[in-house]
Design a protein around this motif. Structure first.
Motif, short mmCIF file in Angstrom:
data_model
loop_
_atom_site.label_atom_id
_atom_site.label_comp_id
_atom_site.label_asym_id
_atom_site.label_seq_id
_atom_site.Cartn_x
_atom_site.Cartn_y
_atom_site.Cartn_z
N GLN A 1 13.32 -8.68 -58.33
CA GLN A 1 13.40 -7.36 -57.84
C GLN A 1 12.61 -7.22 -56.49
OE1 GLN A 1 11.44 -5.59 -61.28
NE2 GLN A 1 13.39 -4.78 -62.13
N GLN A 2 11.67 -8.41 -56.39
CA GLN A 2 10.75 -8.43 -55.19
C GLN A 2 11.83 -8.62 -53.82
OE1 GLN A 2 7.81 -11.16 -55.43
NE2 GLN A 2 6.54 -10.10 -56.84
N GLN A 3 12.84 -9.69 -54.17
CA GLN A 3 13.58 -10.17 -53.20
C GLN A 3 14.76 -9.36 -52.83
OE1 GLN A 3 14.90 -14.02 -54.50
NE2 GLN A 3 12.71 -14.92 -53.97
N LEU A 4 15.27 -8.87 -54.01
CA LEU A 4 16.42 -7.57 -53.60
C LEU A 4 15.68 -6.40 -52.89
CD1 LEU A 4 18.19 -7.46 -57.07
CD2 LEU A 4 19.02 -8.21 -55.12
N ALA A 5 14.42 -6.01 -53.10
CA ALA A 5 13.90 -5.13 -52.41
C ALA A 5 13.67 -5.27 -50.90
CB ALA A 5 12.30 -4.78 -52.73
N LEU A 6 14.12 -6.51 -50.48
CA LEU A 6 14.02 -6.78 -49.16
C LEU A 6 15.49 -6.38 -48.37
CD1 LEU A 6 12.27 -10.41 -49.10
CD2 LEU A 6 11.19 -8.25 -48.27
N LEU A 7 16.35 -6.06 -49.33
CA LEU A 7 17.88 -5.78 -48.66
C LEU A 7 17.67 -4.31 -48.72
CD1 LEU A 7 19.59 -8.39 -50.93
CD2 LEU A 7 19.18 -8.49 -48.31
N ALA B 1 16.68 -12.97 -47.06
CA ALA B 1 15.61 -12.33 -47.86
C ALA B 1 15.12 -13.33 -48.79
CB ALA B 1 16.37 -11.07 -48.87
N THR B 2 15.97 -14.07 -49.44
CA THR B 2 15.56 -15.16 -50.63
C THR B 2 14.82 -16.46 -49.76
OG1 THR B 2 17.58 -16.26 -50.89
CG2 THR B 2 17.07 -14.22 -52.16
N LYS B 3 15.38 -17.04 -49.12
CA LYS B 3 14.84 -18.30 -48.55
C LYS B 3 13.74 -17.91 -47.17
CE LYS B 3 18.05 -20.88 -50.45
NZ LYS B 3 17.54 -21.93 -51.67
N ALA B 4 14.12 -17.21 -46.17
CA ALA B 4 13.22 -16.64 -45.13
C ALA B 4 12.26 -15.87 -45.36
CB ALA B 4 14.12 -16.29 -44.14
N LYS B 5 12.42 -14.88 -46.59
CA LYS B 5 11.64 -13.85 -47.10
C LYS B 5 11.37 -12.86 -45.92
CE LYS B 5 9.45 -16.75 -50.61
NZ LYS B 5 10.51 -17.83 -50.68
N VAL B 6 12.44 -12.49 -45.50
CA VAL B 6 12.25 -11.70 -44.30
C VAL B 6 13.36 -10.37 -44.67
CG1 VAL B 6 13.13 -11.28 -41.90
CG2 VAL B 6 12.13 -13.02 -42.48
N PRO B 7 12.92 -9.05 -44.36
CA PRO B 7 13.64 -7.98 -44.76
C PRO B 7 15.06 -7.98 -43.86
CG PRO B 7 11.30 -7.14 -44.28
CD PRO B 7 11.65 -8.66 -44.05
N ALA B 8 16.19 -7.73 -44.57
CA ALA B 8 17.43 -7.86 -43.98
C ALA B 8 18.15 -6.27 -43.91
CB ALA B 8 18.57 -8.70 -44.56
N ARG B 9 18.41 -5.71 -42.81
CA ARG B 9 19.10 -4.52 -43.02
C ARG B 9 20.52 -4.52 -42.44
NH1 ARG B 9 17.87 0.71 -44.32
NH2 ARG B 9 18.40 2.29 -42.69
N ILE B 10 21.43 -4.28 -43.83
CA ILE B 10 22.88 -4.51 -43.53
C ILE B 10 23.45 -3.30 -42.99
CG2 ILE B 10 24.98 -5.33 -44.79
CD1 ILE B 10 22.70 -6.11 -47.08
N ALA C 1 9.87 -17.41 -31.05
CA ALA C 1 9.25 -16.19 -31.37
C ALA C 1 9.46 -15.94 -32.93
CB ALA C 1 9.93 -15.05 -30.55
N LYS C 2 8.56 -15.29 -33.53
CA LYS C 2 8.46 -14.84 -34.72
C LYS C 2 9.57 -13.74 -35.01
CE LYS C 2 6.28 -15.68 -38.65
NZ LYS C 2 6.30 -17.06 -39.37
N VAL C 3 10.19 -14.19 -36.07
CA VAL C 3 11.31 -13.23 -36.54
C VAL C 3 10.82 -12.43 -37.85
CG1 VAL C 3 13.83 -12.81 -37.51
CG2 VAL C 3 13.16 -14.33 -35.49
N LYS C 4 10.43 -11.21 -37.88
CA LYS C 4 10.14 -10.36 -39.10
C LYS C 4 10.85 -9.47 -39.60
CE LYS C 4 5.56 -10.47 -36.79
NZ LYS C 4 4.41 -9.78 -36.13
N LYS C 5 11.93 -9.41 -39.14
CA LYS C 5 13.14 -8.25 -39.47
C LYS C 5 14.33 -8.70 -38.91
CE LYS C 5 14.26 -3.56 -40.22
NZ LYS C 5 13.92 -2.21 -40.29
N VAL C 6 15.52 -8.66 -39.85
CA VAL C 6 16.85 -9.07 -39.26
C VAL C 6 17.74 -8.05 -39.72
CG1 VAL C 6 18.79 -10.62 -39.88
CG2 VAL C 6 16.14 -11.60 -39.56
#
Length: 706
Positions: free
Chosen positions: A374-380, A331-340, A309-314
């Motif tokens: 900044q683009q990558q950090l915005a995913l965190l 965030a940087t390799k998979a380029k998927v938003p990560a919510r900590i 299945a497609k993982v779009k948010k982690v």
């Protein structure tokens, strides 16, 4: 030509465009079979007086030339066969370099190995500023050296020291670095790459006499005394790093030194000869085997025929070092938003800081643009509750090793997330069956065990328990790949695979220590054997409390052979946790923190240190415990096959790559020899050395793992 890898298009302005596009392949690789085709193309270019310059480009989107096709080396039965391959490549590239027409390499994407050697034979090189553009000579990672002129052309272009560093590490240069070093003449946006290359093709061939160097580097590289000093120092540093286990780095230095002292013709002759010899070494054979194994693993699904299945948010639970590392690769390799999520806002800040620090270093070194960071950090993002977790496709848990806490996390995720959300536990020791015991949806629960530091360690263990669904397995494997990991699917059980084979190795190192062997003697013995660090130092690095936490789980499941020496309790009772609290087996005070043994530890353990065992004996005793356990894991189906066991050990705990992993190493030694030595130690040291049933059976029937 039908099905040709090369096409030639002649333009009205005197520039010809030579496009390489290997049919049926995602990337261009150089093959021996192309020899006649290339010769025919070069003949045509040479004989056509209307052609003044040539642009060499790739027909593949996002890739120039990924290197030579390594599989053709398997057909070489002698060093002379491999030497002939090298000479063939040299002859073609020499011909390009000596052409009267101006050749320009237009590079977008990877130009690696033979791909860069091809570009170096051209008179000009232009590359794009894209992230995917990288130029390098990684042959050393396969136990080889650049065999088509790379050892000669790169030092002449950018200087001996920078070229040698690139060849000895195998590390590629990004576009900006390539421009700074002088590998390329220009770096441009992809949209104008071709146009700029055409303009270069209209120029005369450049007059490159010497690379631009500082005064100090000129004294080092352009005088006989300076060069002697430089190569002598390079050899000394190389031996200190490789311990003589890898022959390729020294041969690379030989090639460069010969070429710079005696001229390019002699340099190429030595390059071809050394290339041929290296192809036939067992070290290169094993390193090439690892390359093919990991390439195959990238193509495999978690469960054959079951699509992920497609993982779009982690979601990431826990803001510690592991949580921060997992968020970073998401965030940087998979380029998927990560919510900590962490119980403290400081934990979230620390986890985001983890990514900021790594990315900011890259910005400072001009490897990446600040806007990209900044683009990558915005995913965190982060929260102290489960807000924002409702849409997560996967939640990865990285909290303390506490079963009740992890079971609570499962319940929380089931209450706050979608019915299809995967719960992946980063536990290093607790069986996944136990974590999923109270789950309402156990089919969504799986283990995803990363290794520290997450941003550097390439392995991830994917652990399915009996009720994990096939789709959950395939999805987790696919996502781990997107995070830049090599995932190995293992069966559930205490320690899984990597920590299970590591524990007896570490325990035996502790037994050898308690027998009076000095700590630094133990560690140096295993480093000489080929491990990146010794077992005692590794325990300090990981954390003595963390490293020993897994032992009770192993003893509970597998019995007395995993019982750790009581010395560990004494060390922990003395508040020694290793590097993290500055108190361990090594001293973390003074001018050399972590370099010298803390002598007070011997008194604590009641030991008078004295060398009585050879380094070889120490290595054999500790490593054979690991080999024996690896064989049991294969026998019990913990790992799917010997290949996965080898890759898991190499990528997870730094088993010496030149030995090919535990199973390849046992095959090399001979299983009869392995069983004989285990029986010897079982009779003279401890019954825990008793050889695994699978080894005894295979040795008796003359079988091998491969």
């Amino acid at each position: 030509m039908t099905n040709s890898a090369f096409t030639l298009e002649k333009r009205d302005d005197g520039v010809a465009v030579l496009t390489m596009d290997v049919p049926g392949e995602t990337m261009n690789t150089l093959k021996q079979a192309f020899g006649d085709e290339i010769t025919a193309m070069l003949d045509e270019i040479e004989q056509d007086n209307s052609i003044k310059g040539v642009v060499l480009q790739s027909g593949k989107k996002g890739s120039f030339v990924a290197g030579a096709d390594i599989s053709m080396l398997a057909a070489c039965t002698t060093a002379e066969d491999a030497e002939a391959l090298s000479k063939g490549g040299q002859d073609v590239f020499n011909r390009i370099e000596n052409m009267a027409k101006t050749f320009v390499a237009a590079i977008h994407g990877p130009a690696l190995g033979g791909g860069l050697e091809l570009a170096l034979a051209c008179h000009y090189r232009v590359c794009t500023d894209a992230d995917i553009t990288q130029l390098g000579l990684p042959e050393v990672q396969l136990g080889l050296l650049p065999g088509s002129g790379g050892t000669q052309r790169l030092p002449r272009l950018i200087g001996i020291q920078q070229a040698m560093k690139m060849m000895l590490t195998g590390s590629p240069a990004r576009a900006k670095q390539a421009k700074k070093y002088g590998i390329v003449d220009d770096m441009v946006p992809e949209s104008i790459l071709f146009d700029v290359a055409v303009e270069f093709a209209k120029k005369s061939k450049p007059n490159r006499s010497k690379p631009k160097l500082s005064l100090v580097n000129r004294l080092l590289e352009e005088t006989a005394f300076g060069r002697n000093t430089l190569f002598k120092q390079a050899r000394k540093q190389t031996i200190a790093k490789t311990k003589g286990n890898y022959p390729a780095p020294e041969r690379i230095i030989d090639c460069i030194e010969t070429g710079m002292s005696d001229g390019m013709r002699d340099g190429l002759r030595v390059e071809a000869r050394h290339f041929g010899e290296l192809v036939m070494t067992p070290e290169s054979k094993q390193l090439r085997g690892i390359f093919f194994a990991t390439t195959d693993m990238k193509k495999e699904q978690g469960v054959e025929g079951v699509a992920p299945a497609k993982v779009k948010k982690v979601g990431v639970l826990g803001g510690g070092l592991m949580g921060g590392g997992i968020a970073y690769v998401t965030a940087t390799k998979a380029k998927v938003p990560a919510r900590i999520k962490d119980i403290r806002s400081e934990g979230i800040a620390n986890a985001i800081r983890y990514s900021y620090d790594i990315l900011n270093k890259r910005v400072k070194r001009k490897i990446m643009l600040k806007s990209k960071m900044q683009q990558q950090l915005a995913l965190l993002t982060g929260a102290t509750d489960y807000s924002g977790f409702g849409s997560a496709d996967m939640v990865i848990e990285a909290v303390f090793e506490d079963l009740a806490l992890k079971q609570q996390m499962v319940a929380d995720v089931e209450a706050n997330c979608k019915e299809t959300t995967i719960f992946a536990s980063n536990t290093s020791s607790i069986p996944i069956t136990q974590i999923a015991e109270k789950a309402a949806r156990p089919e969504n629960v799986i283990g995803l065990h990363y290794f520290s530091p997450v941003d550097k360690m390439p392995l991830a263990e994917v652990i399915a328990h009996e009720k994990t669904s096939d789709e959950t397995i395939s999805t987790t494997v696919e996502f781990a790949k997107r995070q830049g990991k090599t995932p190995v699917v293992v069966k559930d059980g205490a320690g899984f695979y990597v920590n299970r084979i590591l524990a007896p190795y570490m325990n035996e190192a502790a037994c050898v220590l308690l027998a009076g062997e000095p700590i630094d003697h133990i560690d140096k013995s295993l480093v000489k054997f080929g491990f990146p660090v010794g077992p005692v130092k590794l325990l300090d690095e990981v954390g003595i409390d963390v490293g020993t936490k897994i032992i009770p789980f192993l003893v509970e499941q597998f019995g007395d052979r995993f019982v750790a020496p009581s010395a560990f309790d004494k060390v922990l009772d003395d508040d020694r946790k290793g590097k993290k609290n500055g108190r361990g087996f090594y001293s973390y005070e003074g001018k050399k923190p972590g370099k010298e043994v803390d002598e007070s530890l011997y008194e604590l353990l009641g030991i008078t240190p004295q060398k009585s065992m050879s380094g070889d004996t120490i290595a054999e005793r500790t490593v054979f415990m690991m080999l024996n356990e690896a064989a049991r894991c294969l026998d019990e189906g913990v790992i799917r096959n010997a290949r996965d066991g080898d890759i898991g050990a190499i990528f997870g705990i730094g088993f010496p790559p030149f030995l090919g992993g535990p199973f390849n190493y046992m095959d090399t030694l001979g299983l009869q020899h392995v069983v004989s030595r285990l029986k010897h130690y079982s009779e003279t040291v401890d019954t825990k050395f008793a050889p695994a049933d699978i080894l005894v059976k295979m040795a008796e029937s003359g079988e091998t793992f491969y």
